[in-house]
Enzyme design. Structure first.
Site, short mmCIF file in Angstrom:
data_model
loop_
_atom_site.label_atom_id
_atom_site.label_comp_id
_atom_site.label_asym_id
_atom_site.label_seq_id
_atom_site.Cartn_x
_atom_site.Cartn_y
_atom_site.Cartn_z
N PHE A 59 0.82 -1.22 0.00
CA PHE A 59 0.00 0.00 0.00
C PHE A 59 0.84 1.26 0.00
O PHE A 59 0.38 2.33 -0.40
CB PHE A 59 -0.93 0.00 1.23
CG PHE A 59 -0.25 0.46 2.49
CD1 PHE A 59 -0.12 1.82 2.78
CD2 PHE A 59 0.32 -0.45 3.38
CE1 PHE A 59 0.54 2.25 3.94
CE2 PHE A 59 0.97 -0.03 4.53
CZ PHE A 59 1.08 1.33 4.81
N CYS A 95 9.61 1.87 3.38
CA CYS A 95 10.54 0.79 3.72
C CYS A 95 11.95 1.32 3.89
O CYS A 95 12.82 0.63 4.39
CB CYS A 95 10.51 -0.30 2.66
SG CYS A 95 11.20 0.28 1.12
N LYS A 148 -1.10 -7.22 -9.19
CA LYS A 148 -2.10 -7.34 -8.11
C LYS A 148 -1.71 -6.26 -7.08
O LYS A 148 -0.86 -6.48 -6.22
CB LYS A 148 -2.01 -8.75 -7.50
CG LYS A 148 -3.28 -9.25 -6.83
CD LYS A 148 -3.76 -8.43 -5.68
CE LYS A 148 -2.93 -8.55 -4.43
NZ LYS A 148 -3.29 -7.51 -3.43
N GLU A 179 9.68 -3.90 12.85
CA GLU A 179 9.35 -2.80 11.95
C GLU A 179 7.99 -2.25 12.41
O GLU A 179 6.98 -2.95 12.34
CB GLU A 179 9.24 -3.31 10.50
CG GLU A 179 8.89 -2.20 9.53
CD GLU A 179 8.70 -2.70 8.10
OE1 GLU A 179 7.98 -3.69 7.90
OE2 GLU A 179 9.28 -2.08 7.19
N SER A 211 5.50 -6.99 3.26
CA SER A 211 6.05 -7.31 4.58
C SER A 211 6.80 -8.65 4.55
O SER A 211 6.58 -9.49 3.67
CB SER A 211 4.94 -7.33 5.61
OG SER A 211 3.95 -8.26 5.23
N GLU A 270 -4.90 -3.94 -1.94
CA GLU A 270 -6.35 -3.75 -1.94
C GLU A 270 -6.76 -2.54 -1.10
O GLU A 270 -7.93 -2.23 -0.97
CB GLU A 270 -7.06 -5.02 -1.45
CG GLU A 270 -6.77 -5.45 -0.03
CD GLU A 270 -5.50 -6.30 0.10
OE1 GLU A 270 -4.48 -5.96 -0.53
OE2 GLU A 270 -5.53 -7.29 0.86
N ARG A 271 -5.76 -1.84 -0.50
CA ARG A 271 -6.10 -0.68 0.32
C ARG A 271 -6.10 0.62 -0.47
O ARG A 271 -6.78 1.56 -0.10
CB ARG A 271 -5.16 -0.59 1.51
CG ARG A 271 -5.49 -1.70 2.52
CD ARG A 271 -4.63 -1.63 3.72
NE ARG A 271 -3.54 -2.58 3.63
CZ ARG A 271 -2.60 -2.71 4.55
NH1 ARG A 271 -2.63 -1.96 5.61
NH2 ARG A 271 -1.65 -3.60 4.42
P1 NAD Z 1 1.66 -6.55 2.98
O1 NAD Z 1 2.68 -7.62 3.07
O2 NAD Z 1 0.53 -6.58 3.95
O3 NAD Z 1 0.96 -6.58 1.54
C1 NAD Z 1 1.72 -6.63 0.35
C2 NAD Z 1 0.91 -7.35 -0.73
O4 NAD Z 1 0.70 -8.71 -0.33
C3 NAD Z 1 -0.47 -6.74 -0.97
O5 NAD Z 1 -0.71 -6.73 -2.35
C4 NAD Z 1 -1.40 -7.70 -0.25
O6 NAD Z 1 -2.67 -7.78 -0.86
C5 NAD Z 1 -0.68 -9.02 -0.38
N1 NAD Z 1 -1.00 -9.92 0.74
C6 NAD Z 1 -1.40 -9.56 1.99
N2 NAD Z 1 -1.58 -10.65 2.74
C7 NAD Z 1 -1.28 -11.72 1.97
C8 NAD Z 1 -1.25 -13.13 2.21
N3 NAD Z 1 -1.57 -13.64 3.39
N4 NAD Z 1 -0.88 -13.92 1.20
C9 NAD Z 1 -0.54 -13.41 0.01
N5 NAD Z 1 -0.55 -12.09 -0.27
C10 NAD Z 1 -0.91 -11.25 0.70
O7 NAD Z 1 2.42 -5.16 3.03
P2 NAD Z 1 1.82 -3.71 3.18
O8 NAD Z 1 1.32 -3.52 4.57
O9 NAD Z 1 0.90 -3.42 2.04
O10 NAD Z 1 3.14 -2.83 2.95
C11 NAD Z 1 4.04 -2.51 3.98
C12 NAD Z 1 5.22 -3.44 3.98
O11 NAD Z 1 5.88 -3.42 2.73
C13 NAD Z 1 6.28 -3.02 5.00
O12 NAD Z 1 6.77 -4.17 5.64
C14 NAD Z 1 7.36 -2.39 4.15
O13 NAD Z 1 8.67 -2.42 4.69
C15 NAD Z 1 7.28 -3.23 2.92
N6 NAD Z 1 7.87 -2.56 1.78
C16 NAD Z 1 9.09 -2.99 1.38
C17 NAD Z 1 9.72 -2.37 0.32
C18 NAD Z 1 11.08 -2.82 -0.15
O14 NAD Z 1 11.46 -2.43 -1.21
N7 NAD Z 1 11.80 -3.60 0.61
C19 NAD Z 1 9.08 -1.31 -0.35
C20 NAD Z 1 7.83 -0.90 0.10
C21 NAD Z 1 7.23 -1.55 1.17
#
Ligand code: NAD
Length: 501
Positions: A150, A282, A174, A384, A227, A177-178
């Site tokens: 998101f 991140c 994909k 984090e 994450s 969804e937020r």
């Molecule tokens: P998230 O892991 O909750 O979601 C990421 C994606 O995974 C979304 O599209 C979500 O729909 C999908 N998803 C969620 N639950 C899932 C599941 N159980 N199975 C499969 N797919 C699933 O992350 P977020 O809260 O949207 O974003 C924040 C996180 O992203 C933080 O940890 C941040 O550090 C990380 N991030 C990392 C980078 C990097 O380059 N390292 C860049 C941006 C964000």
């Protein structure tokens, strides 16, 4: 009436069929502003079929013709920047200026991708044996899926698909969804720029959609950003299904402050990197490692008044420096961490838990929080938090600071602020971190370099965008050729060195 968001499939908006919907909120008010369809397994399979059907034509399209579409796409992105920034901020909550910065960084990846034909050139060696020539080419991997978070709803998808499609792949995105609207709007612009139907599809969904993308054999590669717990699982599941996977994950970025640092500059750097975008980056700095008690005391004295006067408000107020966090759950989680830091004995210098933004009482706002005397055993140090919470850890010397950086489970980014070239050089060399800043708090590489962390901040071998992106989205093939005039009669049964030819 609540707005209903669509998928973008085969060059057009498509209604969701699953009957499952997710709510989209305005984080500044807490109001539901739209609903997003969460795709069923069958809908995702149909999207993969569309991307699979588009693949042969797109792969066969000469690279320069592919990039002509990207040049036009770039123009449309620039033309629509204001509208895109508004759409992004309305669902994410970040300030308009920050949204424009993110879109600008995505645009730079499009610009890099316009030159990708150069990066796809192979290598050629004449006469590697008598009358034998050899050359290599890079071919697209096929249908690629991108699963994105998101916090950068426009930039992170654009880290992926401009590179992937310039290399001749088709792409299923994909988005989170937020806050999916901006990604869908950008895909529509790509289509207007002339991208053939099915080359870039956007399907909304949650775990159910991701599970299909991870297992369907028509998908060759997965780029994930999100994450760590989810990314690690995606990496393992995708690899077990025979796919190429890169999963860029969570972080806890340290900024080491040596006693000789310019303290005014360091304080400004910590303000921007700790509290910009409400800490939901991140590459946000969430730990300041102060070397020496005087350094720590001065940092606290300089940071405290600045944090107390941070301008917190909705994206629609041009004076806002920091917006709300993404959701009620995120707000509760962040406040829970602040509570736990207090219980663990850290000193809460600035407490942002109870701020009130007038007229936005139901928004997901939290003020900047600053902890001093944080120790490595505390959860506010280890985890984090992904919110505007900065922890100061006091250490006695540089080696202790470096040890902290290296012992942490994450290794995305780290910075050192100093005038000492020796210390900076040593830090660059010995820190087990993917991206290092020397007096630069958020060292995000530009589009033609590559972005990625070490340790549990990245699963897989390739960083994202730049040449690493080209390598991830292509497969290397080597050809060895000989023409009849160079072939000797008779079978040869032994394995030859090139010098034997
Ligand atoms: P998230 O892991 O909750 O979601 C990421 C994606 O995974 C979304 O599209 C979500 O729909 C999908 N998803 C969620 N639950 C899932 C599941 N159980 N199975 C499969 N797919 C699933 O992350 P977020 O809260 O949207 O974003 C924040 C996180 O992203 C933080 O940890 C941040 O550090 C990380 N991030 C990392 C980078 C990097 O380059 N390292 C860049 C941006 C964000």
């Amino acid at each position: 009436m609540t707005k209903i968001i669509n998928h973008f499939i085969d060059g057009k908006l498509a209604k969701g069929q699953s009957g499952r919907m997710g709510d989209i909120f305005n984080p500044a008010t807490g109001d539901v502003t739209a609903q997003v369809p969460l795709a069923s397994a069958d809908e995702v399979r149909a999207v993969i079929a569309s991307s699979t059907a588009a693949l042969p034509g797109w792969m066969a399209t000469p690279p320069a013709r592919r990039t002509q579409v990207l040049f036009k796409f770039r123009e449309l992105l620039i033309k629509n920047m204001d509208e895109l920034a508004n759409l992004l901020s309305a669902e994410h909550g970040k300030t308009i200026q920050d949204a424009k910065g993110e879109l600008g960084r995505g645009l730079e990846v499009v610009e890099f991708s316009c030159g990708i034909p150069h990066a796809l050139k192979g290598e050629y060696s004449e006469n590697v044996g008598s009358n034998v020539d050899s050359y290599t080419i890079r071919q697209p991997v096929g249908v690629v899926a991108g699963i994105t978070p998101f916090n950068f709803p426009a930039m992170v998808p654009m880290w992926m698909y401009p590179v992937a499609i310039a290399c001749g792949n088709t792409f299923v995105l994909k988005p989170s969804e937020r806050d999916p609207s901006v990604a869908i709007c950008i895909a529509e612009l790509a289509s207007k720029a002339g991208l053939p139907d099915g080359v870039l599809n956007v399907v909304n969904g949650d775990k159910e959609a991701v599970d299909i993308l991870l297992r369907d054999e028509r998908v060759s590669a997965i780029s994930f950003v999100g994450s760590t717990a989810i990314g690690e699982n995606i990496y393992k599941t995708g690899c077990a299904a025979g796919k190429r996977v890169q999963a860029l994950c969570g972080a806890k970025n340290h900024l080491v402050v040596l006693p000789d640092a310019d303290m005014a500059q360091t304080t400004d750097a910590l303000m921007g990197a700790g509290y910009g975008s409400a800490g939901e980056r991140c590459m946000a700095v969430s730990v300041a490692v102060a070397v020496g008690a005087d350094t720590a005391n001065e940092l606290v004295n300089r940071l405290e008044p600045k944090i107390r006067t941070l301008k917190i408000g909705p994206y629609s107020d041009p004076n806002s420096e920091m917006g709300p966090v993404i959701s009620r759950e995120a707000l509760d989680r962040i406040k829970g961490y602040v509570d736990s830091g207090v219980q663990a004995g850290a000193k809460l210098v600035v407490d942002g838990r109870d701020i009130n933004v007038q007229g936005h009482e139901n928004g997901y706002f939290i003020g900047g929080c600053l902890f001093d005397n944080v120790t490595p055993d505390m959860s506010i140090y280890k985890d984090e938090i992904f919110g505007p919470v900065l922890a100061i850890v006091r250490v006695n010397d540089y080696e202790e600071a470096l040890r902290l950086v290296n012992d942490h489970e994450y290794g995305n980014g780290a910075a050192i602020f100093t005038r000492d070239g020796d210390a900076a050089r040593d830090f660059s060399s010995r820190a087990k971190i993917g991206m290092i800043g020397i007096n630069v708090p958020i060292p995000v590489p530009v589009a033609y370099h590559s972005f990625g962390g070490w340790k549990r901040s990245l699963f897989g071998d390739h960083h994202i965008h730049g040449m690493e992106g080209v390598r991830f989205y292509t497969r290397l093939k080597a050809m060895t050729t000989r023409w009849p005039s160079g072939i000797k009669d008779g079978a040869e049964f032994h394995f030859k060195r090139s010098s034997d030819h």
